[in-house]
Structure formats: structure tokens, C-alpha cells
Design a protein around this motif. Structure first.
Motif, PDB file in Angstrom:
ATOM      1  N   LYS A   1      -3.609  -0.888 -13.321  1.00 12.87           N
ATOM      2  CA  LYS A   1      -2.408  -0.835 -13.774  1.00 12.87           C
ATOM      3  C   LYS A   1      -2.730   0.220 -14.514  1.00 12.87           C
ATOM      4  CE  LYS A   1      -0.433  -3.051 -17.604  1.00 12.87           C
ATOM      5  NZ  LYS A   1      -0.109  -4.093 -18.491  1.00 12.87           N
ATOM      6  N   ALA A   2      -4.322   0.873 -15.430  1.00 14.51           N
ATOM      7  CA  ALA A   2      -4.663   2.063 -15.893  1.00 14.51           C
ATOM      8  C   ALA A   2      -4.068   2.861 -14.920  1.00 14.51           C
ATOM      9  CB  ALA A   2      -5.283   2.310 -16.382  1.00 14.51           C
ATOM     10  N   ASN A   3      -4.033   2.902 -13.943  1.00 15.62           N
ATOM     11  CA  ASN A   3      -4.513   4.262 -13.084  1.00 15.62           C
ATOM     12  C   ASN A   3      -3.002   3.540 -11.564  1.00 15.62           C
ATOM     13  OD1 ASN A   3      -6.163   5.740 -14.011  1.00 15.62           O
ATOM     14  ND2 ASN A   3      -7.384   3.977 -13.660  1.00 15.62           N
ATOM     15  N   GLN A   4      -1.677   3.033 -11.976  1.00 20.52           N
ATOM     16  CA  GLN A   4      -1.758   2.474 -10.786  1.00 20.52           C
ATOM     17  C   GLN A   4      -1.218   3.598 -10.175  1.00 20.52           C
ATOM     18  OE1 GLN A   4      -0.380  -1.506 -11.143  1.00 20.52           O
ATOM     19  NE2 GLN A   4      -0.400  -0.385  -8.763  1.00 20.52           N
ATOM     20  N   ASP A   5      -0.692   4.840 -10.451  1.00 21.65           N
ATOM     21  CA  ASP A   5       0.307   5.479  -9.395  1.00 21.65           C
ATOM     22  C   ASP A   5      -0.743   6.521  -9.207  1.00 21.65           C
ATOM     23  OD1 ASP A   5       2.405   6.395 -11.013  1.00 21.65           O
ATOM     24  OD2 ASP A   5       2.145   7.612 -11.777  1.00 21.65           O
ATOM     25  N   LEU A   6      -2.494   6.780  -9.235  1.00 18.42           N
ATOM     26  CA  LEU A   6      -3.247   6.963  -8.048  1.00 18.42           C
ATOM     27  C   LEU A   6      -3.899   5.868  -7.077  1.00 18.42           C
ATOM     28  CD1 LEU A   6      -5.165   9.169  -7.321  1.00 18.42           C
ATOM     29  CD2 LEU A   6      -7.039   7.613  -9.118  1.00 18.42           C
ATOM     30  N   PHE A   7      -3.571   4.881  -7.324  1.00 19.97           N
ATOM     31  CA  PHE A   7      -4.180   3.668  -6.804  1.00 19.97           C
ATOM     32  C   PHE A   7      -2.708   3.280  -5.579  1.00 19.97           C
ATOM     33  CE2 PHE A   7      -3.655  -1.097  -5.538  1.00 19.97           C
ATOM     34  CZ  PHE A   7      -4.735  -1.631  -5.411  1.00 19.97           C
ATOM     35  N   ASP A   8      -1.365   3.592  -5.645  1.00 19.46           N
ATOM     36  CA  ASP A   8      -0.508   2.896  -5.200  1.00 19.46           C
ATOM     37  C   ASP A   8      -0.711   4.671  -4.313  1.00 19.46           C
ATOM     38  OD1 ASP A   8       0.057   1.128  -6.289  1.00 19.46           O
ATOM     39  OD2 ASP A   8       1.922   2.119  -7.372  1.00 19.46           O
ATOM     40  N   SER A   9      -0.853   5.804  -4.418  1.00 22.65           N
ATOM     41  CA  SER A   9      -1.178   6.793  -3.455  1.00 22.65           C
ATOM     42  C   SER A   9      -2.043   6.923  -2.429  1.00 22.65           C
ATOM     43  CB  SER A   9      -1.092   7.982  -5.065  1.00 22.65           C
ATOM     44  OG  SER A   9      -2.826   8.341  -5.047  1.00 22.65           O
ATOM     45  N   TRP A  10      -3.362   6.134  -2.740  1.00 25.45           N
ATOM     46  CA  TRP A  10      -4.130   5.801  -1.424  1.00 25.45           C
ATOM     47  C   TRP A  10      -3.066   4.965  -0.731  1.00 25.45           C
ATOM     48  CZ3 TRP A  10      -7.995   3.785  -5.772  1.00 25.45           C
ATOM     49  CH2 TRP A  10      -8.523   4.867  -7.023  1.00 25.45           C
ATOM     50  N   VAL A  11      -2.678   3.612  -1.559  1.00 29.08           N
ATOM     51  CA  VAL A  11      -2.550   2.418  -0.271  1.00 29.08           C
ATOM     52  C   VAL A  11      -0.835   3.709   0.761  1.00 29.08           C
ATOM     53  CG1 VAL A  11      -0.707   0.620  -0.047  1.00 29.08           C
ATOM     54  CG2 VAL A  11      -2.668   0.981  -1.952  1.00 29.08           C
ATOM     55  N   GLU A  12      -0.748   4.321  -0.139  1.00 32.84           N
ATOM     56  CA  GLU A  12       0.717   4.713   1.310  1.00 32.84           C
ATOM     57  C   GLU A  12       0.415   5.912   1.824  1.00 32.84           C
ATOM     58  OE1 GLU A  12       4.421   4.928   2.052  1.00 32.84           O
ATOM     59  OE2 GLU A  12       4.050   4.179   0.790  1.00 32.84           O
ATOM     60  N   GLN A  13      -0.509   6.613   1.354  1.00 36.79           N
ATOM     61  CA  GLN A  13      -1.312   7.530   2.336  1.00 36.79           C
ATOM     62  C   GLN A  13      -1.601   7.609   4.190  1.00 36.79           C
ATOM     63  OE1 GLN A  13      -3.496  11.126   1.133  1.00 36.79           O
ATOM     64  NE2 GLN A  13      -3.180   9.972  -1.240  1.00 36.79           N
ATOM     65  N   ALA A  14      -2.703   5.708   3.247  1.00 41.82           N
ATOM     66  CA  ALA A  14      -3.408   4.686   4.487  1.00 41.82           C
ATOM     67  C   ALA A  14      -2.122   4.177   5.120  1.00 41.82           C
ATOM     68  CB  ALA A  14      -3.662   4.155   4.007  1.00 41.82           C
ATOM     69  N   LYS A  15      -1.402   3.731   4.579  1.00 38.80           N
ATOM     70  CA  LYS A  15       0.186   3.374   5.358  1.00 38.80           C
ATOM     71  C   LYS A  15       1.038   4.270   6.095  1.00 38.80           C
ATOM     72  CE  LYS A  15       2.036   0.026   2.422  1.00 38.80           C
ATOM     73  NZ  LYS A  15       2.989  -0.653   1.510  1.00 38.80           N
ATOM     74  N   GLN A  16       0.801   5.453   5.784  1.00 41.62           N
ATOM     75  CA  GLN A  16       1.017   6.465   6.199  1.00 41.62           C
ATOM     76  C   GLN A  16       0.527   7.349   7.191  1.00 41.62           C
ATOM     77  OE1 GLN A  16       4.281   7.986   6.622  1.00 41.62           O
ATOM     78  NE2 GLN A  16       4.570   6.423   3.924  1.00 41.62           N
ATOM     79  N   THR A  17      -0.745   6.830   7.509  1.00 40.73           N
ATOM     80  CA  THR A  17      -2.100   7.201   8.864  1.00 40.73           C
ATOM     81  C   THR A  17      -1.980   6.278  10.222  1.00 40.73           C
ATOM     82  OG1 THR A  17      -3.430   8.063   7.155  1.00 40.73           O
ATOM     83  CG2 THR A  17      -4.458   7.845   9.577  1.00 40.73           C
ATOM     84  N   ALA A  18      -1.285   5.590   9.602  1.00 40.38           N
ATOM     85  CA  ALA A  18      -0.199   4.114  10.641  1.00 40.38           C
ATOM     86  C   ALA A  18       0.228   3.733  11.623  1.00 40.38           C
ATOM     87  CB  ALA A  18      -1.192   2.768  10.417  1.00 40.38           C
ATOM     88  N   LEU A  19       1.309   4.553  10.970  1.00 38.82           N
ATOM     89  CA  LEU A  19       2.284   4.969  11.662  1.00 38.82           C
ATOM     90  C   LEU A  19       2.211   5.851  13.170  1.00 38.82           C
ATOM     91  CD1 LEU A  19       4.992   6.322   8.405  1.00 38.82           C
ATOM     92  CD2 LEU A  19       4.702   3.924   9.528  1.00 38.82           C
TER      93      LEU A  19
END
Length: 335
Positions: free
Chosen positions: A317-335
Motif C-alpha cells: 500500500k505504501a509503495n503502490q505505484d512502484l508495485f503496480d509499475s512492476w506488474v505493468e512492465q511484466a504484462k507488457q513483456t508478454a504482449l
């Protein structure tokens, strides 16, 4: 049935179709794939493992409950494909374990999950200053070694490493290299229990000698520079493939161990088949001070599974933007 009710049903059906089309279009890369994390029996590594697990779940992976295993078993299980990843692989400390289990042919290892992990030998500051002890090599002197004798056998008692840990190999190598076998006993077993006894002896005013590492809660209880001091070593002495490595730090001090990073080690075939997970393993990074803070909370009694889950929730929760950025970058790799 009146017209307004029929219109409502029609709109509902249309929105359901739209939603299902949207879900289909945004299928997560990990859907249908099961992941088996492993970690050591050190409870203070659970926090790091769970953060990775949560990110994998956000990518759609079905993450099984983490299995606790000896490090050696962890590496061999991952190499065989019986487990998926270890979040806390200590490097270069685990270099020999990594190589013996198959090395780069079997493992995917990219990125530095947690950097700046120190380790080494410490004694209480009072004894260090009174007797001028700055180097573990001085304990070749039986009179100095006896200061740290907890069981009256005439030898210094070193609170050391669990059998099977990477640090065990280093300590055993150094006891021979520095000719300390006759004056120092390497006490092994359950580290948490042995270090608790060591702290108890310190609180009674006794002299103590121990090995520890960071991030870990011990250095929050026995504070280096205040309660205890790091000991240097006579010269660099590491086992196996690191035999010729110089452990002198940039400040000129030599504590006998290289600075380590915790790195995620995954099954290579899994990583090749799952680029989203591989990308996550590569880019995820947690500040070492956050780990130390969480470990300290555990040492203060907040150490149940529910407590650690709450710590993970709070960190995300305290690092939500950072955490979300990891997930988003990982998702983009799979496209």
C-alpha cells in the motif's frame, strides 16, 4: 413485462457481453500457470518471498503456498523443475550451491532484488575496547579466546551458522585459514535460538562473539558501534570457486565476507516459457532498510503468519505505484 423492465434486461445483457469481451481481451499472462515458491526456514525471508508472490498473483499466476526447505534442496528442486523460484538467493555467498545445482544451464537469474547485504563477525564493544581486539585473528591467543568462553571448555564460543547455509562454508574455511581451530568453537544449530542465548549473555554483562548478517533484526538489538563492533579478518579466505576473491571493502576494511545481494533464482525453462514472470524477477527491487524494519517488527513479537501478511499489505500500500509499475512492465513483456 413492461418496456422499461425489458430495456433494463437488454442493457444488462449487452453490458455482460461487453464485460466478457473485455476480460477475454485483457487475459492475464499467468492464467492457467501454477507457481511453486520455496524459501529457507529463516522466517525473516518470508516478507521478501510474499511480495514476489503477490506480484505474480497480479499477473494471473496461481501461486502455491511457499515451501520451506534447506537452501541446497531449494536449488536442486528449482533445477529439476519441482519448484519454480527462490526469492532470496544470496550472491555471491551461494555461488557454489548455484554452480553445483546446474548454474546458468538450469537457472534464470537476472537483477538484484535486495542489495547491500553485509555480514561478518562481531564482539561486544566493552571487551573490544578493554583488550584492544579488532581482528578475529587475535583469538589465536588462548587468553583472549577464553574471554568468550560460555561453557568453560577454554575456547571461544562463536555463534555461527546453521548447517547447510552458505555462511557455514565460509566460517569453516576461515577457522582453518586463520588457525583458530584450537581456540574457537563454531556453535551451530538453530541460529534464532543460539543468537537469543547470545543476546541474553550480553544482557548479563558477558563477553560475546557471533556471526550475523544484514538485513536482520539482530543489528537492531545489538547495534554496531554502540553495543558491538565488527571484527576484521587477517586476510581474505573464501571457499570453492571464490577462493581467490579479495573481500576488502571500498573503505579498506576486510570483514571476511563480500557484500551480498539477494537475487531471485528461477527455473530456466519456466522463465523462458513465462516472459512476464521472468521480467518481474528481473526488475523487482526492495530497499534493504524496509526489510530490516520488517524484521525488527518480527523480533518484537509481530511474527505470526497473519502479522507478516499485514506487513506485506502495508508495504504494498505504501509503495503502490512502484508495485503496480512492476506488474505493468511484466504484462507488457508478454504482449
Amino acid at each position: 413485462m413492461n418496456n422499461s423492465w425489458k430495456k433494463s434486461l437488454t442493457l444488462s445483457a449487452l453490458s455482460t457481453l461487453a464485460l466478457s469481451a473485455s476480460v477475454s481481451a485483457s487475459k492475464l499472462p499467468g492464467e492457467g500457470v501454477t507457481v511453486q515458491p520455496v524459501q529457507s526456514t529463516v522466517a525473516e525471508e518470508t516478507f521478501q518471498t510474499l511480495i514476489v508472490n503477490r506480484a505474480l498473483e497480479e499477473l494471473g499466476y496461481e501461486v502455491q503456498p511457499t515451501k520451506e526447505v534447506d537452501y541446497n534442496v531449494g536449488y536442486t528442486s528449482i533445477a529439476k523443475g519441482d519448484a519454480t523460484f527462490l526469492a532470496v538467493g544470496w550472491f555471491p555467498l551461494h555461488a557454489d550451491k548455484y554452480t553445483m545445482a546446474g548454474g546458468d544451464d538450469k537457472f534464470f537469474r537476472q537483477g538484484q532484488y535486495i542489495s547491500g547485504a553485509a555480514q561478518g563477525y562481531l564482539i561486544d564493544k566493552k571487551t573490544a575496547e578493554k583488550y584492544g581486539i579488532t581482528n578475529i585473528g587475535q583469538l589465536k591467543d588462548p587468553k583472549l579466546a577464553k574471554l568468550f568462553d560460555a561453557n568453560d571448555d577454554g575456547k571461544a564460543d562463536l555463534t555461527g551458522c546453521n548447517p547447510g547455509w552458505g555462511c557455514e562454508l565460509v566460517i569453516e574455511e576461515q577457522l582453518d585459514a586463520y588457525q583458530l581451530r584450537d581456540t574457537v568453537s563454531h556453535n551451530q544449530g538453530n541460529y534464532a535460538a543460539i543468537i537469543a542465548d547470545t543476546i541474553s549473555r550480553y544482557n548479563k554483562g558477558e563477553s560475546i562473539l557471533y556471526y550475523t548478517w544484514t538485513p536482520y533484526w539482530v543489528s537492531g538489538v545489538l547495534v554496531p558501534g554502540e553495543d558491538v563492533v565488527w571484527l576484521e579478518v587477517p586476510f581474505s579466505a573464501l571457499p570453492g570457486e571464490r577462493k581467490n576473491v579479495d573481500t576488502t571493502l571500498s573503505n579498506g576494511k576486510n570483514y571476511g565476507f563480500e557484500m551480498n545481494s539477494m537475487r531471485i533464482v528461477a527455473n530456466k525453462e519456466f522463465a523462458e516459457n513465462n516472459p512476464a514472470a521472468a521480467k518481474l524477477f528481473e526488475i523487482i527491487k526492495v530497499n534493504i532498510n524496509d526489510v530490516s524494519a520488517q524484521n525488527m517488527m518480527m523480533s518484537e513479537g509481530k511474527n505470526s503468519s497473519a502479522d507478516i501478511e499485514a506487513h506485506v499489505n502495508g508495504w504494498i500500500k505504501a509503495n503502490q505505484d512502484l508495485f503496480d509499475s512492476w506488474v505493468e512492465q511484466a504484462k507488457q513483456t508478454a504482449l
